[in-house]
Scaffold this active site. Sequence first.
Site, PDB file in Angstrom:
ATOM      1  N   CYS A  95      17.834  23.168   4.218  1.00  0.00           N
ATOM      2  CA  CYS A  95      17.434  23.827   5.290  1.00  0.00           C
ATOM      3  C   CYS A  95      16.605  23.125   6.351  1.00  0.00           C
ATOM      4  CB  CYS A  95      16.507  24.704   4.954  1.00  0.00           C
ATOM      5  SG  CYS A  95      17.457  26.263   3.994  1.00  0.00           S
ATOM      6  N   HIS A 396      19.418  33.128   9.220  1.00  0.00           N
ATOM      7  CA  HIS A 396      19.129  31.802   8.997  1.00  0.00           C
ATOM      8  C   HIS A 396      20.298  31.023   8.436  1.00  0.00           C
ATOM      9  CE1 HIS A 396      17.485  28.213   7.142  1.00  0.00           C
ATOM     10  NE2 HIS A 396      17.384  28.737   5.818  1.00  0.00           N
ATOM     11  N   CYS A 431      10.630  24.962   5.470  1.00  0.00           N
ATOM     12  CA  CYS A 431      10.942  24.730   3.895  1.00  0.00           C
ATOM     13  C   CYS A 431      12.439  24.613   3.797  1.00  0.00           C
ATOM     14  CB  CYS A 431      10.160  25.562   3.346  1.00  0.00           C
ATOM     15  SG  CYS A 431      10.762  27.389   3.626  1.00  0.00           S
TER      16      CYS A 431
END
Lengths: 445, 341
Positions: A95, A396, A431
């Site tokens: 990510c 996301h 993160c």
Amino acid sequence: MASSIPTTREAVIIGGNRIPFSRAGKKYVRTSNQDMFTAALEGLVARFGLQNELLGEVVGGAVLKNSRDFNLIRESVLGSSLAPATPAYDLQQACGTGLEAAIAVTNKIKLGQIESAVAGGTDTISDAPIAVGDKLRRALLQASHARGTGDRVKALLPVLGHPKWLAPETPDTGEPRTGLSMGEHQAITTAKWGITREAQDEIALKSHQNLYRAWEEGFFDDLVTPFRGLSRDDNLRGDTSAEKLATLKPVFGRGLTGEDGSPLPATMTAGNSTPLTDGASTVLFGSRDWAEERDLPVLAKFVDAETAGVDFVHGHEGLLMAPVAAVPRLLTRNGLTLEDIDFFEIHEAFAATVLTTLAAWEDEDYCRDELGLAGAFGKVDRDKLNVNGSSLAAGHPFAATGGRILATAAKLVHAKAAETGTPARALISVCAAGGLGVTALVESA
Amino acid sequence: MIAVTGAGGVGSVAGAGAPPSYAVTELAELPALGGLYARGAVGSVAKRPRADVALPPAAYRVTDVDTTGTGPRLAAYQRVVGEPASDVLSAGFLHVLAFPLATAVMVRPDFPLGLLGMVHLRNAVRVLRPVRLGDDGVEVTAWAENARAHRRGVQVDLVAEILAAGELAYRGVSTYLAKGFTLPGVGAAEPGRPGGSADDGARPRTSGAGRDSWVPPLPTARWRLGKDIGPAYGAVSGDRNPIHLSSLGAKAFGFPRAIAHGMYTAARALAEVGPARRGDAYEWTAEFFKPVLLPGSVDLAIRYASDAGADVLPGSAGGFVYDGWRTGRAVRHLAGAVAPL
């Protein structure tokens, strides 16, 4: 305080462009990573008049890739209106991909190796690769290495006897070393820090309300290009409420036990966890000279960045806690504290990730024992946190999140500095799987 | 609630070899397990619980074990249990290397306990120096000792020692339970009661209350084990006990489904700590509770001993403790420790 960073020239953020993010299995079904990244890139080209422009570099990636996507970003460049001579490469850091791509290109700009660049990322769950199991894969590989039909048939014969080998393997969000999903990992961290359901739902509600307000105010009008009939992030629920969020059933952290043997409450729901999402984003960078020669806007400087990893495999630290370690190093190196930050862009992998991050920075013992600081790192002013929404509302698409946040942060500091006449700063924290964290500091230019 | 392994879990590590009263029989090579199982199965029928359990004072030894030839099997073993590819024979692999010799002891007509139906209670291993693929002069010795009471029968230690270039490299103690047998002059006893046999120190001690009140720690990992894991570990270990291979085989011995090899689960925990953290010389212990039914999901807590508040080996730098239990239930499968020496 004196900065310990060697002097280089500035890398500035000119603007960003993405396509609306869409929940998996909806608008972007049968749309590939290359389709999405090319669309986001073409929108950027159109927005800044980059047709036939030879850029220094385009860098980006995808977390879930089909094997044919080995040169995904270069192929996207070749399919775009940029000059075909524009070089490109793929990069992947879970990510953190999008933000790491920005670090890579801005470092080259700062060093004078390139004058301009695009960084970004794309990910699709709807068009995710399906792999075959190891046994079938080995048989197929052996057959492809075989000399002659006889050997080839011999290599493939075992497959006939094992129809189960044909079952596909779909990628999941499980950590390879632990077998626990990212949500289960966060649920353990959430329980250790005693983060409540109510606090998580409040973060989720704010995310939706803020993103909705930003869309209504037109904040994203120059950041998003409609795609496949979608003009706004379709995970966004402007009308959600604390009551609605409270009705959702927990999906992670069920069956955890406290030290006294009593069950720990499961607090993480589909409402306060990010949904699986498709999408792509891009950000345009340049040297200040390059931008000014072309009369392009200069929103912000990409000041500095810091990455970190944590030892999560044996439970010493939480999987998603690496940014907690990276940010103090980043700010200290730049002579800053949390007080000096005007906008906190903390990626909402889960609402609880944001809350454990904030709780850790406020914790005297944790900051001393784990981060090696003299005391608590400090408190984040909630009014400065994800003010235009974040991943809980927007969704996301893993590698696309860094670009989404960067463009938002650059616009925010630019507007704030224009309004107040004093420099404004944004801190970005993302993160990532594998116990990784990527953080960056952006300042109005 | 922390599993702690005391020092001396493997008994004497001096490598004294078999007790002096034991006769050592040298074999030309490690026996094949298939034939041993056949003998064990037949022999088990005759080995009924009786009042006098006396172990044969006999050890088997194979000198010059061919380690080079074990290369493909080592690679397959590493894939199954998750050890990184390496030419060093991990403790788990040394255990399976010596296993046929220990089995040969157990199928002797004068070994009083039946091979079939024996339950592996615990395992304690010390690796004192690395054994590598291709090492010459590798010598394996195995014997049985220390028969003692257990509340459900008789427990016995199968000891295996491996020497490399004349130096003790490995010592493993596998403790098995034969249900229903009793020792002369001893009533049924709880395991691990005070009295100080060598392996009592190897049992993970639970602090506070008994095993019923065990509380699972927060997990660090989850293993989803398919039905294929029994045959897969059976192939690389040679332990093709029918209870691990199929539901049918397991049902014959009273299990509802096939069960995972205890040593597979312990070896996987050892692998997850990994060579970098256990070092060249280390202790590895395991205690087995309820078997893992296949397919099944096991939650694990493989933690730094310091994080778990456990003192694994006095004087040892670091070390790990591990616990495994059924996902979502406080049903404990295994516990143990891995600590560098």
